[in-house]
Design a protein around this motif. Structure first.
Motif, mmCIF file in Angstrom:
data_model
loop_
_atom_site.group_PDB
_atom_site.id
_atom_site.type_symbol
_atom_site.label_atom_id
_atom_site.label_comp_id
_atom_site.label_asym_id
_atom_site.label_seq_id
_atom_site.Cartn_x
_atom_site.Cartn_y
_atom_site.Cartn_z
ATOM 1 N N ILE A 60 0.846 -1.185 0.000
ATOM 2 C CA ILE A 60 0.000 0.000 0.000
ATOM 3 C C ILE A 60 0.880 1.233 0.000
ATOM 4 N N HIS A 61 0.504 2.208 -0.843
ATOM 5 C CA HIS A 61 1.236 3.465 -0.907
ATOM 6 C C HIS A 61 0.258 4.629 -0.714
ATOM 7 N N GLN A 62 0.701 5.645 -0.012
ATOM 8 C CA GLN A 62 -0.070 6.881 0.093
ATOM 9 C C GLN A 62 -0.028 7.616 -1.247
ATOM 10 N N THR A 63 -0.979 8.519 -1.473
ATOM 11 C CA THR A 63 -1.011 9.283 -2.720
ATOM 12 C C THR A 63 -0.851 10.771 -2.430
ATOM 13 N N SER A 64 -0.400 11.488 -3.435
ATOM 14 C CA SER A 64 -0.202 12.928 -3.295
ATOM 15 C C SER A 64 -1.539 13.655 -3.408
ATOM 16 N N SER A 65 -1.564 14.879 -2.944
ATOM 17 C CA SER A 65 -2.779 15.693 -3.049
ATOM 18 C C SER A 65 -3.121 15.964 -4.509
ATOM 19 N N ALA A 66 -2.097 16.030 -5.382
ATOM 20 C CA ALA A 66 -2.348 16.250 -6.810
ATOM 21 C C ALA A 66 -3.106 15.073 -7.412
ATOM 22 N N LEU A 67 -2.706 13.851 -7.064
ATOM 23 C CA LEU A 67 -3.427 12.670 -7.546
ATOM 24 C C LEU A 67 -4.842 12.628 -6.994
ATOM 25 N N GLN A 68 -5.000 12.999 -5.736
ATOM 26 C CA GLN A 68 -6.322 12.993 -5.125
ATOM 27 C C GLN A 68 -7.251 13.999 -5.800
ATOM 28 N N ASP A 69 -6.704 15.139 -6.206
ATOM 29 C CA ASP A 69 -7.528 16.142 -6.896
ATOM 30 C C ASP A 69 -7.988 15.624 -8.256
ATOM 31 N N LYS A 70 -7.147 14.810 -8.933
ATOM 32 C CA LYS A 70 -7.516 14.268 -10.244
ATOM 33 C C LYS A 70 -8.646 13.248 -10.148
ATOM 34 N N LEU A 71 -8.816 12.658 -8.965
ATOM 35 C CA LEU A 71 -9.842 11.629 -8.801
ATOM 36 C C LEU A 71 -11.223 12.161 -9.133
ATOM 37 N N VAL A 72 -11.474 13.413 -8.853
ATOM 38 C CA VAL A 72 -12.789 14.010 -9.113
ATOM 39 C C VAL A 72 -13.111 14.000 -10.610
ATOM 40 N N GLU A 73 -12.071 14.050 -11.452
ATOM 41 C CA GLU A 73 -12.267 14.107 -12.896
ATOM 42 C C GLU A 73 -12.136 12.730 -13.557
ATOM 43 N N ALA A 74 -11.982 11.688 -12.767
ATOM 44 C CA ALA A 74 -11.761 10.350 -13.331
ATOM 45 C C ALA A 74 -12.972 9.856 -14.109
ATOM 46 N N GLU A 75 -12.722 8.964 -15.096
ATOM 47 C CA GLU A 75 -13.795 8.366 -15.891
ATOM 48 C C GLU A 75 -14.435 7.208 -15.129
ATOM 49 N N GLY A 76 -15.687 6.918 -15.480
ATOM 50 C CA GLY A 76 -16.378 5.759 -14.922
ATOM 51 C C GLY A 76 -17.128 6.025 -13.643
ATOM 52 N N LEU A 77 -17.184 7.290 -13.177
ATOM 53 C CA LEU A 77 -17.831 7.580 -11.898
ATOM 54 C C LEU A 77 -19.324 7.801 -12.082
ATOM 55 N N GLU A 78 -19.982 6.765 -12.588
ATOM 56 C CA GLU A 78 -21.430 6.810 -12.792
ATOM 57 C C GLU A 78 -21.951 5.384 -12.824
ATOM 58 N N ILE A 79 -23.132 5.177 -12.260
ATOM 59 C CA ILE A 79 -23.748 3.854 -12.316
ATOM 60 C C ILE A 79 -25.261 4.021 -12.301
ATOM 61 N N ASP A 80 -25.933 3.303 -13.203
ATOM 62 C CA ASP A 80 -27.398 3.372 -13.341
ATOM 63 C C ASP A 80 -27.869 4.813 -13.526
ATOM 64 N N GLY A 81 -27.057 5.606 -14.233
ATOM 65 C CA GLY A 81 -27.435 6.988 -14.496
ATOM 66 C C GLY A 81 -27.168 7.958 -13.368
ATOM 67 N N ASN A 82 -26.706 7.472 -12.229
ATOM 68 C CA ASN A 82 -26.423 8.330 -11.082
ATOM 69 C C ASN A 82 -24.924 8.597 -10.986
ATOM 70 N N SER A 83 -24.580 9.837 -10.667
ATOM 71 C CA SER A 83 -23.180 10.199 -10.482
ATOM 72 C C SER A 83 -22.685 9.708 -9.129
ATOM 73 N N ILE A 84 -21.446 9.286 -9.121
ATOM 74 C CA ILE A 84 -20.811 8.846 -7.880
ATOM 75 C C ILE A 84 -19.780 9.904 -7.486
ATOM 76 N N THR A 85 -19.911 10.420 -6.296
ATOM 77 C CA THR A 85 -18.984 11.439 -5.793
ATOM 78 C C THR A 85 -17.860 10.757 -5.026
ATOM 79 N N PRO A 86 -16.617 10.911 -5.487
ATOM 80 C CA PRO A 86 -15.507 10.267 -4.773
ATOM 81 C C PRO A 86 -15.100 11.063 -3.536
#
Length: 432
Positions: free
Chosen positions: A142-168
């Protein structure tokens, strides 16, 4: 002396005739023309493989149940085949990886399962490059992640299911360094979450660290495990519990006013040890409760001699029943799916009958006229055999001949066998 010589010649002729009548008609083998085999370099570049039979025959020998020593992975080859007829499995694939520890090994997986089998081998095929390999640890980290990587998570692809948005929850993002072979299982509040979130297997090309985070559907109040193999596309997996009677019910999946805290630290995941990852705080029956989510690495087990692999996601995807398949077709099979007018296929029960009919055919030294449906293809698992169909019309019946072009040997079906053959393939009868 003369009589003795004649007797020896006659005996030899008799034995030869007996041997001819005992020729094994069906001899299934890997039909190389039906398979597309590719390999990948360490950098992920595709390499065409000519030794397709060696790849297809991998793991046919005595199975190894462990990989001994420090493992270096050299190369992965993928053999794929599009079945010619719709009645067959649409696509078949075999993944073969060559690696070395205390011995040389080959590890195999078929397309419908995540279980592996292994075999110790004397040497690698010529296409395997052993000058440079990948060292894979036996345990993930397991590795910790940087704040820059964490900020990119909001823009990641695939964050939707059954038409509903998933907030990371960006602060939950962690990286997982893959292991040689095994899977990650998770629990929340001591309850096992359905399906492992990730499976590791040896691959001959470099893979980036994988990523895990928690997401939340604010409309349904359902949490999701977000998992990514490349850091860009995340696959949401609902948190449902294995041992509950109705794991997907609202009562078991709603987490109102959810708050998440990351408690994991950078470390190696030891075998079978449950490591705390996150704490979940949410309202349940009007009261706030706190539960810990843990992760456990379970090392993979190789299939033992005689064991058959289990299909993965059996309750999601139907598994094609194993067994022989038989089709007749107008043109040679070139590795692509055929148009319906180009072939006729037998049912599974008819295929079993046809295998018996063909196996009982007698070798002959002649063939008939070529039929419009010129080819007969038998398959059973990875192997198959192709015959050329010919016929001869007689006053009250039709003789059916099958020629194996690889052996240049023709066989004639029995009268009853020919009649049954034409009953199973009426479109063939119509063309004769």
């Amino acid at each position: 002396m003369y009589k003795r010589g004649i007797m020896m010649l006659l005996s030899a002729s008799f034995l030869s005739a007996c041997g001819a009548s005992n020729i094994e008609v069906i001899q299934l083998d890997y039909i190389e023309d039906q398979w597309n085999v590719e390999s990948y370099s360490k950098e992920g570049e595709m390499i065409e493989v000519q030794e397709s039979k060696e790849v297809l025959a991998a793991c046919d020998g005595e199975r190894a149940t462990e990989l001994k020593g420090d493992i270096t992975v050299y190369q992965t080859a993928i053999a794929g085949r599009t079945e010619p007829a719709s009645a067959m499995t649409p696509y078949t694939m075999k993944v073969v990886t060559y690696l070395e520890g205390d011995e040389r090994y080959v590890v195999c997986r078929e397309s419908y399962t995540n279980q592996l089998m292994a075999e110790a081998i004397d040497s690698f095929p010529d296409f395997v490059n052993t000058s440079d390999g990948i060292r894979l640890p036996r345990l993930p980290r397991i590795h910790q992640t940087s704040s820059a990587l964490q900020d990119k998570l909001v823009e990641a692809e695939g964050l939707e299911i059954d038409g509903n948005s998933i907030t990371p929850f960006p602060h939950t993002l962690l990286e997982i360094e893959p292991a040689l072979y095994g899977e990650l299982e998770m629990k929340l509040g001591g309850k096992v979450i359905r399906y492992p979130i990730a499976q590791f297997e040896p691959r001959g090309f470099e893979m980036p660290n994988q990523q895990i985070a928690i997401g939340y559907d604010k409309k349904t109040f359902r949490p999701y495990i977000l998992y990514s193999f490349d850091g860009q596309f995340f696959m949401p997996q609902p948190i449902e519990f294995d041992e509950l009677e109705d794991p997907g019910s609202k009562e078991n999946t709603v987490f109102s006013e959810l708050e998440i805290k990351t408690v994991a630290t950078a470390r190696e995941l030891n075998e079978e040890e449950e490591t705390p990852f996150y704490t979940f705080s949410y309202l349940k029956n009007g009261k706030r409760v706190t539960e810990t989510m843990t992760i456990r690495f379970a090392p993979g087990l190789f299939l033992k001699e005689g064991e058959e692999p289990d299909p993965m996601f059996e309750d999601w995807l139907p598994v094609e029943e194993a067994g022989p398949r038989v089709i007749i077709h107008r043109k040679p099979y070139d590795g692509g799916a055929m148009e319906f007018a180009e072939y006729s296929d037998a049912t599974k029960e008819e295929a079993k009958e046809l295998f018996d009919i063909v196996n009982e055919a007698d070798p002959v030294d002649r063939r008939g006229e070529d039929s419009e449906y010129r080819y007969l293809t038998l398959t059973d698992g990875w192997k198959g055999q192709v015959f050329e169909i010919s016929y001869q019309k007689r006053s009250k019946k039709i003789d059916i001949y099958l020629t194996d072009p690889l052996r240049d040997q023709t066989f004639k079906l029995s009268s009853e066998g020919a009649e049954s053959f034409l009953d199973i393939f009426p479109r063939l009868r119509e063309t004769l």
